[in-house]
Design an enzyme around this catalytic site. Structure first.
Site, PDB file in Angstrom:
ATOM      1  N   GLU A   1       0.789  -1.223   0.000  1.00 10.60           N
ATOM      2  CA  GLU A   1       0.000   0.000   0.000  1.00 10.60           C
ATOM      3  C   GLU A   1       0.829   1.285   0.000  1.00 10.60           C
ATOM      4  O   GLU A   1       0.903   2.006   1.013  1.00 10.60           O
ATOM      5  CB  GLU A   1      -0.964  -0.002   1.195  1.00 10.60           C
ATOM      6  CG  GLU A   1      -1.851  -1.230   1.212  1.00 10.60           C
ATOM      7  CD  GLU A   1      -2.944  -1.176   2.269  1.00 10.60           C
ATOM      8  OE1 GLU A   1      -2.834  -0.384   3.217  1.00 10.60           O
ATOM      9  OE2 GLU A   1      -3.919  -1.934   2.136  1.00 10.60           O
TER      10      GLU A   1
ATOM     11  N   GLU B   1      -6.096  -8.027  -0.242  1.00  9.95           N
ATOM     12  CA  GLU B   1      -6.716  -7.830   1.081  1.00  9.95           C
ATOM     13  C   GLU B   1      -8.163  -7.436   0.898  1.00  9.95           C
ATOM     14  O   GLU B   1      -8.479  -6.580   0.061  1.00  9.95           O
ATOM     15  CB  GLU B   1      -6.037  -6.689   1.874  1.00  9.95           C
ATOM     16  CG  GLU B   1      -4.752  -7.062   2.537  1.00  9.95           C
ATOM     17  CD  GLU B   1      -4.132  -5.903   3.329  1.00  9.95           C
ATOM     18  OE1 GLU B   1      -4.879  -5.037   3.842  1.00  9.95           O
ATOM     19  OE2 GLU B   1      -2.892  -5.879   3.416  1.00  9.95           O
TER      20      GLU B   1
HETATM   21  C1  FCB Z   1      -4.774  -2.236   5.290  1.00 14.60           C
HETATM   22  C2  FCB Z   1      -3.436  -2.695   5.827  1.00 14.60           C
HETATM   23  C3  FCB Z   1      -3.534  -3.740   6.904  1.00 14.60           C
HETATM   24  C4  FCB Z   1      -4.699  -3.500   7.822  1.00 14.60           C
HETATM   25  C5  FCB Z   1      -5.963  -3.306   7.009  1.00 14.60           C
HETATM   26  C6  FCB Z   1      -7.204  -3.141   7.833  1.00 14.60           C
HETATM   27  O1  FCB Z   1      -4.665  -0.925   4.835  1.00 14.60           O
HETATM   28  O2  FCB Z   1      -2.655  -3.216   4.799  1.00 14.60           O
HETATM   29  O3  FCB Z   1      -2.320  -3.766   7.587  1.00 14.60           O
HETATM   30  O4  FCB Z   1      -4.450  -2.423   8.629  1.00 14.60           O
HETATM   31  O5  FCB Z   1      -5.816  -2.199   6.176  1.00 14.60           O
END
Ligand code: FCB
Length: 440
Positions: free
Chosen positions: A167, A351
């Protein structure tokens, strides 16, 4: 769960994701100090001043945790390597115990039939590098390439896939402009430099891994869909600018060798000299693109200096993070990314998941909200696939309840509940639902 493995193409990968600082217990095993330790030690930055010293103690319990990944029927496990655990000073001497740890972790995944999917940097910058300016210093690209060489020189032969940086928006904008994450700056010049250096470091790490003969290398970008808060031209323009800062800057840099003009309008005066010459490195060829997706934002104009926008509370149902649940945004990103940036390149949802108020009662955690959230997003993944988007896998954030950065241990994202006093693990109802879905 309504969705099951059989609803996805042959070979589609299902995985669970975590990150090092959030679960390992950073006070153990000779890891160096990180800018998250410094940030958390400064009053007002993190809920209850909590840090990652113990976290889930995954460092000692990874066997048990990987058993849970295997028993749920996942194909892959996305984890990250802590820079400060491997190189406590950020450069120079190696902490052999740290390298050994990632070696054992890798073998433990393989023994359980899990594909190791590594991220080199999930935010724990060694403090000595922060002292030198951290992401503001162009030299970070070289330091990161050296770290990449050390870690992947040891475990790279057994990785299924690797991405350099989790990210980039969070590393740069959230941490240097908004000040919500370490190092907690609110400074446009620092931001511009971090926005560029994070991509330069990404490119250098890819080149380093190619040099080691590695393949299946990608990038992991978090994306937030933005909609205008009001039906006005000004709101629409600001929503487009938000999209450019959040999403298109990074995709543009990596896949098109250019930054969006509307962001350059604010950041160009603060970028380091010669930034245009770095695109051949930033754009080093990738084998896949990862998308982390959670929510969308409603955006409105805000008086004041560039970018002159603000987030407005939206009407959709929200998670315990107060994030609106907007599954369609995931579909939009999967289709748009393929159409505008990556073409046939495999896409992964690296994710997706939600925080809930997940109480342990009589040895059980009932979290139907999480199963619903996952199902609604999987529906949108299938919709994108049906329309031809080359989506090849989906990773749930997260395996375990963990250290949710500036929100401390309060926001529980896990499929598995963690009691932070006893460290006992209890699979939640959603874990069992996912396990059923992956068998079916
Ligand atoms: C993302 C991150 C992870 C966690 C989630 C909820 O931005 O990569 O570490 O904090 O959000």
């Amino acid at each position: 769960m309504r969705n099951a493995r059989r609803d996805f193409p042959e070979g589609f990968l299902f995985g669970a994701a975590t990150s090092s600082y959030q679960i390992e217990g950073h006070a153990t095993g000779g890891a160096g100090r990180t800018h998250w330790d410094d940030f958390a030690a400064t009053p007002g930055n993190v809920v209850r001043g909590e840090n990652g010293d113990l976290a889930c103690d995954h460092y000692h319990r990874f066997g048990e945790d990987l058993d849970l990944v295997r028993d749920a029927g996942f194909d892959a496990y996305r984890f990250s390597t802590s820079w400060a655990r491997v190189l406590p000073e950020g450069r120079g001497p190696v902490n052999e115990a740290g390298l050994d740890y990632y070696d054992r972790l890798t073998d433990a995944m393989l023994e359980r039939g899990l594909k190791p999917c590594a991220t080199l940097y999930h935010w724990e910058l060694p403090s000595p590098l922060a002292d030198l300016g951290g992401w503001r210093n162009r030299d970070i690209a070289g330091w990161f390439a050296d770290f990449t060489e050390v870690v992947m020189g040891r475990i790279g032969d057994r990785m299924h896939s690797v991405a350099p940086i989790n990210e980039p928006w969070c590393v740069a904008w959230l941490s240097h402009f908004m000040g919500y994450h370490a190092p907690g700056l609110r400074d446009i010049r620092a931001t511009a430099r971090a926005m560029h250096h994070v991509l330069l470091a990404h490119g250098r790490a890819i080149e380093t891994m190619r040099g080691l003969g590695m393949s299946n290398l990608g990038g992991v970008f978090n994306m937030e869909w933005s909609d205008p808060a009001e039906d006005t031209a000004e709101s629409a323009e600001k929503a487009t600018l938000y999209d450019a800062i959040y999403n298109r800057w990074f995709l543009g840099g990596v896949f098109r060798g250019a930054y969006p003009d509307e962001v350059l309008a604010g950041l160009e005066p603060h970028l380091p000299t010669g930034w245009q010459d770095d695109f051949p490195t930033i754009g080093a060829k990738l084998d896949w693109c990862g998308i982390n997706y959670y929510t969308r934002k409603l955006i409105a104009p805000d008086p004041g200096p560039w970018p002159g926008l603000k987030e407005v509370e939206g009407p959709l149902p929200k998670t315990f993070m107060d994030w609106e649940i907007c599954p369609e945004g995931l579909y939009r990103f999967l289709t748009r990314t393929a159409r505008d940036y990556t073409g046939d390149l495999p896409l992964y949802v690296t994710e997706n998941g939600m925080a809930g108020q997940d109480d342990l009662r009589a040895g059980k955690v009932d979290d139907p909200h999480r199963t619903d959230y996952l199902d609604a997003h999987l529906d949108q993944v299938r919709r994108a696939i049906a329309e031809g988007a080359p989506v090849r896998g989906y990773f749930i954030w997260s395996l375990l309840d963990n250290y949710e950065w500036s929100l401390g241990y309060e926001k529980r994202f896990g499929l598995v509940h963690v009691d932070f006093d006893t460290l006992a693990r209890t699979p939640k109802a959603s874990y069992h639902e996912v396990a059923k879905a992956l068998k079916g």
